[in-house]
Motif scaffolding. Structure first.
Motif, PDB file in Angstrom:
ATOM      1  N   UNK A 192       2.103   4.510  -6.733  1.00  0.00           N
ATOM      2  CA  UNK A 192       2.907   4.718  -5.530  1.00  0.00           C
ATOM      3  C   UNK A 192       3.772   3.498  -5.272  1.00  0.00           C
ATOM      4  N   UNK A 193       4.857   3.736  -4.572  1.00  0.00           N
ATOM      5  CA  UNK A 193       5.808   2.689  -4.209  1.00  0.00           C
ATOM      6  C   UNK A 193       5.670   2.457  -2.717  1.00  0.00           C
ATOM      7  N   UNK A 194       5.667   1.192  -2.322  1.00  0.00           N
ATOM      8  CA  UNK A 194       5.546   0.840  -0.907  1.00  0.00           C
ATOM      9  C   UNK A 194       6.738  -0.011  -0.487  1.00  0.00           C
ATOM     10  N   UNK A 195       7.129   0.132   0.751  1.00  0.00           N
ATOM     11  CA  UNK A 195       8.138  -0.760   1.340  1.00  0.00           C
ATOM     12  C   UNK A 195       7.430  -1.513   2.459  1.00  0.00           C
ATOM     13  N   UNK A 196       7.419  -2.845   2.341  1.00  0.00           N
ATOM     14  CA  UNK A 196       6.736  -3.680   3.316  1.00  0.00           C
ATOM     15  C   UNK A 196       7.616  -3.891   4.538  1.00  0.00           C
TER      16      UNK A 196
END
Length: 122
Positions: free
Chosen positions: A19-23
């Motif tokens: 999965x890709x996360x944006x902080x």
């Protein structure tokens, strides 16, 4: 998956996930888990890459960090291995003399230490 009898059983867990996360600060992160990474019996790694530097750590080699600095001289660029067993590194001074590694079990002592400090400091 094979059981003790050699018969196939139902696999009810993910074999791989990403999965890709944006902080909150806008940085992106990717997270991956897989049972297909041959040769990785217990690979648990963190890697942080930035414009000017990168750092990576692996639980299997937990006493070392690898760091890279983009502003190093071109002929010297590459990852450096830092053995984090000197007394000025966090936690290391609480155990053995320099160059004597700490083990997996010490992480739990460190976690309890941080928990107690966190409670004491509110």
């Amino acid at each position: 998956m094979y059981g003790k009898s050699g018969t196939k059983g139902k696999v009810d867990v993910d074999d791989a996930s990403v999965f890709i996360a944006r902080f909150e600060n806008g940085a992106l992160g990717t997270f991956e888990a897989t049972r297909f990474a041959g040769g990785n019996k217990n690979g648990k790694r963190f890697e942080i890459n930035g414009e000017k530097a990168s750092i990576r750590w692996d639980l299997v080699n937990m006493n070392n960090l690898e760091v890279y600095f983009a502003d190093d001289e071109p002929g010297l660029q590459g990852y450096r291995l830092i053995n984090c067993t000197e007394e000025h590194h966090p936690y290391a001074g609480a155990y053995w003399p320099a160059a004597h590694i700490i083990g997996y079990e010490h992480t739990f002592i460190n976690l309890v230490h941080e928990l107690m400090n966190g409670i004491a400091k509110g």
